[in-house]
Design a protein around this motif. Structure first.
Motif, mmCIF file in Angstrom:
data_model
loop_
_atom_site.group_PDB
_atom_site.id
_atom_site.type_symbol
_atom_site.label_atom_id
_atom_site.label_comp_id
_atom_site.label_asym_id
_atom_site.label_seq_id
_atom_site.Cartn_x
_atom_site.Cartn_y
_atom_site.Cartn_z
ATOM 1 N N GLY A 46 -43.524 44.929 -39.832
ATOM 2 C CA GLY A 46 -42.566 43.866 -40.102
ATOM 3 C C GLY A 46 -42.399 43.585 -41.581
ATOM 4 O O GLY A 46 -41.304 43.251 -42.036
ATOM 5 N N VAL A 47 -43.454 43.744 -42.350
ATOM 6 C CA VAL A 47 -43.376 43.551 -43.796
ATOM 7 C C VAL A 47 -42.581 44.692 -44.443
ATOM 8 O O VAL A 47 -41.769 44.478 -45.332
ATOM 9 C CB VAL A 47 -44.799 43.477 -44.412
ATOM 10 C CG1 VAL A 47 -44.771 43.597 -45.921
ATOM 11 C CG2 VAL A 47 -45.485 42.189 -43.983
ATOM 12 N N VAL A 48 -42.793 45.901 -43.950
ATOM 13 C CA VAL A 48 -42.153 47.087 -44.529
ATOM 14 C C VAL A 48 -40.665 47.166 -44.182
ATOM 15 O O VAL A 48 -39.865 47.655 -44.965
ATOM 16 C CB VAL A 48 -42.901 48.361 -44.058
ATOM 17 C CG1 VAL A 48 -42.178 49.617 -44.451
ATOM 18 C CG2 VAL A 48 -44.295 48.378 -44.641
ATOM 19 N N THR A 54 -37.840 45.470 -33.470
ATOM 20 C CA THR A 54 -38.816 46.272 -32.733
ATOM 21 C C THR A 54 -39.089 47.571 -33.478
ATOM 22 O O THR A 54 -38.257 48.038 -34.267
ATOM 23 C CB THR A 54 -38.319 46.605 -31.311
ATOM 24 O OG1 THR A 54 -37.075 47.288 -31.414
ATOM 25 C CG2 THR A 54 -38.162 45.364 -30.471
ATOM 26 N N PHE A 55 -40.249 48.143 -33.164
ATOM 27 C CA PHE A 55 -40.669 49.395 -33.790
ATOM 28 C C PHE A 55 -41.104 50.348 -32.693
ATOM 29 O O PHE A 55 -42.046 50.057 -31.964
ATOM 30 C CB PHE A 55 -41.807 49.140 -34.779
ATOM 31 C CG PHE A 55 -41.440 48.113 -35.820
ATOM 32 C CD1 PHE A 55 -40.684 48.475 -36.917
ATOM 33 C CD2 PHE A 55 -41.824 46.789 -35.675
ATOM 34 C CE1 PHE A 55 -40.320 47.531 -37.862
ATOM 35 C CE2 PHE A 55 -41.470 45.838 -36.609
ATOM 36 C CZ PHE A 55 -40.718 46.209 -37.712
ATOM 37 N N TYR A 78 -42.293 55.693 -37.056
ATOM 38 C CA TYR A 78 -41.720 54.655 -36.203
ATOM 39 C C TYR A 78 -40.231 54.529 -36.494
ATOM 40 O O TYR A 78 -39.796 54.703 -37.633
ATOM 41 C CB TYR A 78 -42.383 53.287 -36.480
ATOM 42 C CG TYR A 78 -43.852 53.299 -36.215
ATOM 43 C CD1 TYR A 78 -44.349 52.979 -34.963
ATOM 44 C CD2 TYR A 78 -44.756 53.657 -37.214
ATOM 45 C CE1 TYR A 78 -45.711 53.014 -34.710
ATOM 46 C CE2 TYR A 78 -46.111 53.694 -36.976
ATOM 47 C CZ TYR A 78 -46.584 53.367 -35.722
ATOM 48 O OH TYR A 78 -47.934 53.412 -35.477
ATOM 49 N N GLU A 79 -39.484 54.200 -35.459
ATOM 50 C CA GLU A 79 -38.070 53.888 -35.624
ATOM 51 C C GLU A 79 -37.955 52.369 -35.661
ATOM 52 O O GLU A 79 -38.445 51.685 -34.760
ATOM 53 C CB GLU A 79 -37.258 54.456 -34.464
ATOM 54 C CG GLU A 79 -35.779 54.205 -34.598
ATOM 55 C CD GLU A 79 -34.989 54.876 -33.491
ATOM 56 O OE1 GLU A 79 -34.469 55.975 -33.732
ATOM 57 O OE2 GLU A 79 -34.936 54.287 -32.392
ATOM 58 N N SER A 82 -32.976 47.095 -34.518
ATOM 59 C CA SER A 82 -32.496 45.724 -34.475
ATOM 60 C C SER A 82 -31.314 45.703 -33.514
ATOM 61 O O SER A 82 -30.391 46.508 -33.661
ATOM 62 C CB SER A 82 -32.069 45.266 -35.870
ATOM 63 O OG SER A 82 -31.709 43.910 -35.847
ATOM 64 N N GLY A 83 -31.375 44.829 -32.529
ATOM 65 C CA GLY A 83 -30.321 44.783 -31.521
ATOM 66 C C GLY A 83 -30.235 46.061 -30.713
ATOM 67 O O GLY A 83 -29.161 46.448 -30.262
ATOM 68 N N GLY A 84 -31.353 46.745 -30.563
ATOM 69 C CA GLY A 84 -31.385 47.996 -29.809
ATOM 70 C C GLY A 84 -30.848 49.196 -30.560
ATOM 71 O O GLY A 84 -30.816 50.305 -30.030
ATOM 72 N N GLU A 85 -30.424 49.004 -31.806
ATOM 73 C CA GLU A 85 -29.870 50.103 -32.603
ATOM 74 C C GLU A 85 -30.830 50.478 -33.733
ATOM 75 O O GLU A 85 -31.522 49.626 -34.288
ATOM 76 C CB GLU A 85 -28.527 49.685 -33.197
ATOM 77 C CG GLU A 85 -27.540 49.282 -32.139
ATOM 78 C CD GLU A 85 -26.166 49.838 -32.411
ATOM 79 O OE1 GLU A 85 -25.967 50.458 -33.456
ATOM 80 O OE2 GLU A 85 -25.319 49.630 -31.538
ATOM 81 N N ARG A 86 -30.820 51.743 -34.064
ATOM 82 C CA ARG A 86 -31.672 52.241 -35.147
ATOM 83 C C ARG A 86 -31.186 51.707 -36.489
ATOM 84 O O ARG A 86 -30.015 51.817 -36.821
ATOM 85 C CB ARG A 86 -31.636 53.770 -35.159
ATOM 86 C CG ARG A 86 -32.475 54.361 -36.265
ATOM 87 C CD ARG A 86 -32.410 55.859 -36.232
ATOM 88 N NE ARG A 86 -33.173 56.418 -37.325
ATOM 89 C CZ ARG A 86 -33.559 57.662 -37.392
ATOM 90 N NH1 ARG A 86 -33.259 58.497 -36.423
ATOM 91 N NH2 ARG A 86 -34.242 58.094 -38.405
#
Length: 186
Positions: A46-48, A54-55, A78-79, A82-86
């Motif tokens: 979350g900081v990065v 989500t990750f 990790y991808e 946000s809002g289900g989109e990459r």
């Protein structure tokens, strides 16, 4: 002879009790330690990449064949979504510093082609010198940098005074991550 046997038996009993005690402590605390590590990783992700909600863990094969290097080791990917989109990717890498490996997370906004954040997770650098590469003052230099940046210490990255090797290790990790992400976009 009896004295030696008595001392040997006493030492054996002490060693068995100590080993059993350590085993019990390990079993009791193993899950708690793993849970704390997962929590710390989620917080670091979350900081990065603060814009992500989500990750999702990625298979490193997603990036094709990763370049072989003695100085950089790719650990996880990790991808960031946000809002289900990459929104981007985060790579966990280990780069060889002065005192050993520097393990860090590097976040990249793949749309803008920029570094979103860095977080040093582990290092064995000299306290007060190389350890300063984990500080916000040094890491903030990388924020918003284009993936096309050379990430050269002394040119576009200011080294931590007295810790050039450690500074180069972090810059080298960012350059390799940028190379991999640029390769993925092609």
């Amino acid at each position: 002879m009896r004295k030696i046997l008595r001392v040997a038996l006493a030492l054996t009993v002490v060693c068995v009790v100590a080993a059993l005690s350590l085993s019990v402590v390990y079993v009791v605390t193993k899950e708690k330690i793993a849970e704390e590590a997962r929590k710390e990783l989620k917080e670091a992700l979350g900081v990065v990449f603060p814009e992500a909600e989500t990750f999702v863990p990625l298979d490193p094969g997603t990036f094709g064949t990763l370049p072989e290097s003695k100085e950089i080791q790719f650990l996880e990917a990790y991808e960031a979504q946000s809002g289900g989109e990459r929104r981007g990717v985060i790579l966990k890498v280990a780069s060889t510093g002065y005192g050993g490996p520097i393990v860090l997370l590097v976040g990249v906004d793949t749309e803008e082609g920029k570094i979103t954040g860095l977080k040093v997770l582990e290092h064995q650098e000299t306290p007060g010198l190389g350890s300063n590469v984990a500080e916000e003052g040094f890491l903030s230099q990388f924020l918003g940098k284009s993936l096309e940046s050379p990430f050269r210490v002394g040119e576009d990255i200011q080294a931590v005074s007295g810790a050039t090797i450690s500074s180069r290790a972090v810059a080298r990790a960012c350059a390799k991550v940028a190379e991999i992400v640029r390769g993925e976009k092609r």
